[in-house]
Design a protein around this motif. Structure first.
Motif, mmCIF file in Angstrom:
data_model
loop_
_atom_site.group_PDB
_atom_site.id
_atom_site.type_symbol
_atom_site.label_atom_id
_atom_site.label_comp_id
_atom_site.label_asym_id
_atom_site.label_seq_id
_atom_site.Cartn_x
_atom_site.Cartn_y
_atom_site.Cartn_z
ATOM 1 N N ILE A 16 0.840 -1.205 0.000
ATOM 2 C CA ILE A 16 0.000 0.000 0.000
ATOM 3 C C ILE A 16 0.874 1.254 0.000
ATOM 4 C CG2 ILE A 16 -1.614 1.351 1.392
ATOM 5 C CD1 ILE A 16 -2.861 -1.294 2.275
ATOM 6 N N SER A 17 1.949 1.220 0.795
ATOM 7 C CA SER A 17 2.832 2.387 0.853
ATOM 8 C C SER A 17 3.486 2.640 -0.503
ATOM 9 C CB SER A 17 3.918 2.166 1.914
ATOM 10 O OG SER A 17 3.354 2.016 3.196
ATOM 11 N N GLY A 18 3.900 1.568 -1.175
ATOM 12 C CA GLY A 18 4.517 1.723 -2.488
ATOM 13 C C GLY A 18 3.559 2.312 -3.502
ATOM 14 N N VAL A 19 2.321 1.788 -3.504
ATOM 15 C CA VAL A 19 1.322 2.318 -4.434
ATOM 16 C C VAL A 19 1.026 3.777 -4.124
ATOM 17 C CG1 VAL A 19 -1.085 2.149 -5.146
ATOM 18 C CG2 VAL A 19 0.287 0.072 -4.889
ATOM 19 N N ALA A 20 0.854 4.100 -2.819
ATOM 20 C CA ALA A 20 0.560 5.479 -2.430
ATOM 21 C C ALA A 20 1.700 6.409 -2.834
ATOM 22 C CB ALA A 20 0.334 5.550 -0.918
ATOM 23 N N TRP A 21 2.930 5.935 -2.694
ATOM 24 C CA TRP A 21 4.097 6.755 -3.032
ATOM 25 C C TRP A 21 4.122 7.085 -4.527
ATOM 26 C CZ3 TRP A 21 8.242 5.785 1.014
ATOM 27 C CH2 TRP A 21 9.101 6.887 1.108
ATOM 28 N N PHE A 22 3.935 6.080 -5.354
ATOM 29 C CA PHE A 22 4.011 6.310 -6.790
ATOM 30 C C PHE A 22 2.800 7.077 -7.322
ATOM 31 C CE2 PHE A 22 7.224 2.990 -6.453
ATOM 32 C CZ PHE A 22 8.188 3.459 -7.335
ATOM 33 N N VAL A 23 1.613 6.815 -6.760
ATOM 34 C CA VAL A 23 0.427 7.569 -7.193
ATOM 35 C C VAL A 23 0.573 9.031 -6.812
ATOM 36 C CG1 VAL A 23 -2.045 7.888 -6.774
ATOM 37 C CG2 VAL A 23 -1.138 5.600 -7.172
ATOM 38 N N THR A 24 1.037 9.288 -5.583
ATOM 39 C CA THR A 24 1.237 10.673 -5.134
ATOM 40 C C THR A 24 2.289 11.376 -5.986
ATOM 41 O OG1 THR A 24 0.689 10.028 -2.867
ATOM 42 C CG2 THR A 24 1.794 12.138 -3.168
ATOM 43 N N ALA A 25 3.358 10.649 -6.307
ATOM 44 C CA ALA A 25 4.415 11.234 -7.140
ATOM 45 C C ALA A 25 3.886 11.575 -8.526
ATOM 46 C CB ALA A 25 5.583 10.254 -7.244
ATOM 47 N N ALA A 26 3.107 10.663 -9.105
ATOM 48 C CA ALA A 26 2.563 10.902 -10.437
ATOM 49 C C ALA A 26 1.579 12.071 -10.424
ATOM 50 C CB ALA A 26 1.886 9.636 -10.950
ATOM 51 N N TYR A 27 0.731 12.122 -9.402
ATOM 52 C CA TYR A 27 -0.278 13.185 -9.316
ATOM 53 C C TYR A 27 0.382 14.549 -9.093
ATOM 54 C CZ TYR A 27 -4.382 15.762 -7.707
ATOM 55 O OH TYR A 27 -5.386 16.676 -7.554
ATOM 56 N N SER A 28 1.504 14.561 -8.340
ATOM 57 C CA SER A 28 2.176 15.815 -8.018
ATOM 58 C C SER A 28 3.182 16.231 -9.083
ATOM 59 C CB SER A 28 2.895 15.700 -6.664
ATOM 60 O OG SER A 28 2.004 15.329 -5.648
ATOM 61 N N GLY A 29 3.408 15.347 -10.033
ATOM 62 C CA GLY A 29 4.363 15.657 -11.077
ATOM 63 C C GLY A 29 5.806 15.601 -10.612
ATOM 64 N N VAL A 30 6.087 14.796 -9.562
ATOM 65 C CA VAL A 30 7.441 14.700 -9.028
ATOM 66 C C VAL A 30 8.288 13.821 -9.938
ATOM 67 C CG1 VAL A 30 8.820 13.822 -7.099
ATOM 68 C CG2 VAL A 30 6.696 15.078 -6.662
ATOM 69 N N ASP A 31 9.514 14.249 -10.157
ATOM 70 C CA ASP A 31 10.462 13.475 -10.949
ATOM 71 C C ASP A 31 10.921 12.269 -10.125
ATOM 72 O OD1 ASP A 31 12.404 12.430 -12.545
ATOM 73 O OD2 ASP A 31 13.698 14.219 -12.535
ATOM 74 N N SER A 37 13.356 14.784 -4.033
ATOM 75 C CA SER A 37 11.945 15.094 -4.260
ATOM 76 C C SER A 37 11.063 13.893 -3.894
ATOM 77 C CB SER A 37 11.725 15.474 -5.724
ATOM 78 O OG SER A 37 12.454 16.638 -6.059
ATOM 79 N N PHE A 38 11.566 12.702 -4.182
ATOM 80 C CA PHE A 38 10.821 11.482 -3.895
ATOM 81 C C PHE A 38 10.638 11.307 -2.382
ATOM 82 C CE2 PHE A 38 10.240 6.767 -4.150
ATOM 83 C CZ PHE A 38 9.127 6.799 -4.985
ATOM 84 N N ILE A 39 11.706 11.597 -1.609
ATOM 85 C CA ILE A 39 11.652 11.442 -0.160
ATOM 86 C C ILE A 39 10.704 12.461 0.470
ATOM 87 C CG2 ILE A 39 13.020 11.755 1.962
ATOM 88 C CD1 ILE A 39 13.359 9.055 0.637
ATOM 89 N N LYS A 40 10.563 13.625 -0.158
ATOM 90 C CA LYS A 40 9.684 14.663 0.383
ATOM 91 C C LYS A 40 8.217 14.230 0.403
ATOM 92 C CE LYS A 40 12.541 18.710 -0.660
ATOM 93 N NZ LYS A 40 12.660 19.975 -1.436
ATOM 94 N N LEU A 41 7.912 13.170 -0.330
ATOM 95 C CA LEU A 41 6.531 12.663 -0.344
ATOM 96 C C LEU A 41 6.228 11.777 0.868
ATOM 97 C CD1 LEU A 41 6.191 11.667 -4.103
ATOM 98 C CD2 LEU A 41 5.341 13.727 -2.988
ATOM 99 N N LEU A 42 7.252 11.506 1.683
ATOM 100 C CA LEU A 42 7.081 10.598 2.813
ATOM 101 C C LEU A 42 5.949 11.008 3.759
ATOM 102 C CD1 LEU A 42 8.006 8.143 4.414
ATOM 103 C CD2 LEU A 42 9.734 9.586 5.522
#
Length: 211
Positions: A16-31, A37-42
């Motif tokens: 669930i955490s992995g899916v949430a991380w990648f969905v949030t990254a995609a929605y936020s436009g994070v590289d 930038s990826f860690i800031k989504l924690l």
């Protein structure tokens, strides 16, 4: 109470955490190639995890989809009815007492369970409860210790006492509990219960008096 299969819970949480991380990254436009930038989504991922855990603890643990493989114990919430078959012998007649109609009210959440058993003459309250679920040994049991408090009119033959009960959990979904008990008064017996309703009854229903 053993609340979870820890291994499967960890796998599920990581997924669930992995899916949430990648969905949030995609929605936020994070590289995704930018580690900082990826860690800031924690914090966002942790918030999603805590929200889903809260939903699970409050409601979802009861869902059949999680039964046995993730949540090892059944949902016993509600009122159960049946009879107590006591070994107690009436000293005036030297005979065992007739089967005693009773109800067992079980209040259960993900982290706690409590039991109140009632007859026409007494009420008992649990103070230590646990499940014993061992799939490999085909054991499905629910056990608790209790304090029994009789009505004032019955204290001469049934003083306040403590005891313990071990119930075998029968059926999937569970529709029957069969157990045996022993008390500090050195009495023993059996208890046969069937599921009555989801409501937590706080008094003996009239229709049990005819059992």
């Amino acid at each position: 109470m053993r609340n979870l299969n820890a291994k499967y819970f960890l796998y599920l949480l990581l997924g669930i955490s992995g899916v949430a991380w990648f969905v949030t990254a995609a929605y936020s436009g994070v590289d995704l190639t930018n580690f900082i930038s990826f860690i800031k989504l924690l914090p966002t991922v942790v918030t999603v995890d805590l929200l889903l855990i809260g939903i699970f603890v409050k409601w979802a643990w009861k869902w059949r989809i999680f039964r046995e493989w993730l949540v090892p114990f059944p949902d016993l919430q509600g009122t159960w009815q049946g009879v107590i078959l006591s070994s107690w012998v009436n000293p005036d007649t030297n005979n065992r007492v007739d089967p005693i109609p009773c109800i067992l009210s079980i209040k259960q959440s993900f982290t706690k369970i409590s039991c109140v058993m009632r007859t026409m003459e007494m009420t008992s309250y649990s103070f230590a409860e646990d499940f014993r679920i061992e799939a490999d040994n085909q054991i499905r049991q629910f056990c608790y210790s209790y304090t029994s408090r009789p009505l004032p009119s019955a204290t001469d033959r049934s003083p306040i006492h403590e005891g313990s009960i071990i119930f075998s959990i029968i059926g999937k979904p569970v529709k029957k509990l069969f157990g045996y008990y022993w008390t500090a008064r050195k009495t023993t017996g059996e208890i046969e219960l069937t599921y009555r309703c989801k409501d937590i009854l706080d008094d003996m229903p009239d229709d049990l008096n005819t059992l």
